[in-house]
Design a protein around this motif. Sequence first.
Motif, PDB file in Angstrom:
ATOM      1  N   VAL A   1     -31.114  33.420 -12.799  1.00 57.14           N
ATOM      2  CA  VAL A   1     -30.796  34.655 -13.519  1.00 57.14           C
ATOM      3  C   VAL A   1     -29.976  35.513 -12.557  1.00 57.14           C
ATOM      4  N   PRO A   2     -28.651  35.352 -12.582  1.00 57.21           N
ATOM      5  CA  PRO A   2     -27.818  36.130 -11.660  1.00 57.21           C
ATOM      6  C   PRO A   2     -27.814  37.610 -12.034  1.00 57.21           C
ATOM      7  N   CYS A   3     -27.782  38.444 -11.018  1.00 63.03           N
ATOM      8  CA  CYS A   3     -27.688  39.881 -11.290  1.00 63.03           C
ATOM      9  C   CYS A   3     -26.320  40.409 -10.887  1.00 63.03           C
ATOM     10  N   CYS A   4     -25.754  39.829  -9.856  1.00 62.48           N
ATOM     11  CA  CYS A   4     -24.451  40.302  -9.374  1.00 62.48           C
ATOM     12  C   CYS A   4     -23.815  39.181  -8.576  1.00 62.48           C
TER      13      CYS A   4
ATOM     14  N   ASP B   1     -29.053  37.355  -5.805  1.00 64.54           N
ATOM     15  CA  ASP B   1     -27.922  37.933  -5.075  1.00 64.54           C
ATOM     16  C   ASP B   1     -27.054  36.846  -4.440  1.00 64.54           C
ATOM     17  N   GLY B   2     -26.884  36.883  -3.127  1.00 65.79           N
ATOM     18  CA  GLY B   2     -25.984  35.965  -2.425  1.00 65.79           C
ATOM     19  C   GLY B   2     -26.438  34.520  -2.383  1.00 65.79           C
ATOM     20  N   ALA B   3     -27.612  34.201  -2.873  1.00 65.12           N
ATOM     21  CA  ALA B   3     -28.108  32.820  -2.847  1.00 65.12           C
ATOM     22  C   ALA B   3     -27.849  32.069  -4.151  1.00 65.12           C
ATOM     23  N   THR B   4     -27.192  32.685  -5.092  1.00 61.57           N
ATOM     24  CA  THR B   4     -26.993  32.060  -6.403  1.00 61.57           C
ATOM     25  C   THR B   4     -26.249  30.738  -6.291  1.00 61.57           C
ATOM     26  N   ARG B   5     -25.172  30.737  -5.564  1.00 63.61           N
ATOM     27  CA  ARG B   5     -24.348  29.532  -5.447  1.00 63.61           C
ATOM     28  C   ARG B   5     -25.107  28.389  -4.754  1.00 63.61           C
ATOM     29  N   ILE B   6     -25.879  28.709  -3.712  1.00 62.39           N
ATOM     30  CA  ILE B   6     -26.610  27.668  -2.969  1.00 62.39           C
ATOM     31  C   ILE B   6     -27.669  27.008  -3.855  1.00 62.39           C
ATOM     32  N   ILE B   7     -28.228  27.742  -4.802  1.00 62.38           N
ATOM     33  CA  ILE B   7     -29.196  27.155  -5.735  1.00 62.38           C
ATOM     34  C   ILE B   7     -28.529  26.024  -6.522  1.00 62.38           C
ATOM     35  N   ILE B   8     -27.353  26.292  -7.052  1.00 63.79           N
ATOM     36  CA  ILE B   8     -26.620  25.287  -7.829  1.00 63.79           C
ATOM     37  C   ILE B   8     -26.215  24.115  -6.941  1.00 63.79           C
ATOM     38  N   GLN B   9     -25.702  24.398  -5.760  1.00 63.88           N
ATOM     39  CA  GLN B   9     -25.253  23.342  -4.854  1.00 63.88           C
ATOM     40  C   GLN B   9     -26.414  22.455  -4.398  1.00 63.88           C
ATOM     41  N   TYR B  10     -27.540  23.061  -4.075  1.00 58.64           N
ATOM     42  CA  TYR B  10     -28.711  22.302  -3.636  1.00 58.64           C
ATOM     43  C   TYR B  10     -29.227  21.428  -4.777  1.00 58.64           C
TER      44      TYR B  10
ATOM     45  N   ASP C   1     -21.715  37.551  -5.307  1.00 63.30           N
ATOM     46  CA  ASP C   1     -21.730  37.743  -3.863  1.00 63.30           C
ATOM     47  C   ASP C   1     -20.317  37.979  -3.322  1.00 63.30           C
ATOM     48  N   ASN C   2     -19.362  38.166  -4.237  1.00 65.54           N
ATOM     49  CA  ASN C   2     -17.980  38.362  -3.811  1.00 65.54           C
ATOM     50  C   ASN C   2     -17.285  39.515  -4.544  1.00 65.54           C
ATOM     51  N   GLY C   3     -18.054  40.349  -5.206  1.00 69.34           N
ATOM     52  CA  GLY C   3     -17.486  41.497  -5.899  1.00 69.34           C
ATOM     53  C   GLY C   3     -16.915  41.188  -7.272  1.00 69.34           C
ATOM     54  N   MET C   4     -17.021  39.948  -7.722  1.00 68.80           N
ATOM     55  CA  MET C   4     -16.504  39.567  -9.039  1.00 68.80           C
ATOM     56  C   MET C   4     -17.326  40.273 -10.120  1.00 68.80           C
ATOM     57  N   PRO C   5     -16.694  40.790 -11.165  1.00 71.40           N
ATOM     58  CA  PRO C   5     -17.452  41.396 -12.264  1.00 71.40           C
ATOM     59  C   PRO C   5     -18.414  40.387 -12.902  1.00 71.40           C
ATOM     60  N   TYR C   6     -19.446  40.890 -13.542  1.00 69.61           N
ATOM     61  CA  TYR C   6     -20.555  40.065 -14.028  1.00 69.61           C
ATOM     62  C   TYR C   6     -20.136  38.934 -14.963  1.00 69.61           C
ATOM     63  N   ASN C   7     -19.388  39.210 -16.019  1.00 70.69           N
ATOM     64  CA  ASN C   7     -19.040  38.146 -16.971  1.00 70.69           C
ATOM     65  C   ASN C   7     -18.186  37.051 -16.336  1.00 70.69           C
ATOM     66  N   PRO C   8     -17.142  37.379 -15.566  1.00 69.91           N
ATOM     67  CA  PRO C   8     -16.409  36.308 -14.874  1.00 69.91           C
ATOM     68  C   PRO C   8     -17.296  35.546 -13.882  1.00 69.91           C
TER      69      PRO C   8
END
Length: 152
Positions: free
Chosen positions: A100-103, A80-89, A105-112
């Motif tokens: 494995v992102p599921c959604c 969920d909302g921790a996806t970006r921090i994984i990449i940054q860390y 954290d900003n309402g963006m559709p899945y493919n984008p």
Amino acid sequence: MADKRRFDLFADFLVERFNAPRVFDVAGGQGKLNEALTKRGRAVTTFDLRHKHLPVTYAQRIFTLEEPCEAELVVGMHPDGATRIIIQYAAAHRLPFAVVPCCSDNGMPYNPWMRHLAELARESGFTTVEEVKLTMDGRARVIVGEHGPAAS
């Protein structure tokens, strides 16, 4: 409905892909990925805020960029909302990551959102960024980032 095999399938992928004895599992919920990786010989710390969790190594807190680096791999299964921090860390510590992102954290559709995460990884200095699909139902696309050899 989520595939009940998802933790085992992701754990198998991680063990086959990475020689990483110590793993940070970010936003790991109850610790099911931790349990699966531990059974495969990995030392895992799960970070999440849940009070109820499996009897695994568990840090009951939000994962931040300030977390001391005591792992060779950073992962997330539907974080969920921790996806970006994984990449940054992972970028900050020159570690590989697999998420494995599921959604978003900003309402963006899945493919984008998936394209955005891959671009974030490239911009963060990962020399290899790829997408792998697990053989499971539901959100099964893994974004993997790895660094090439350190410059000498």
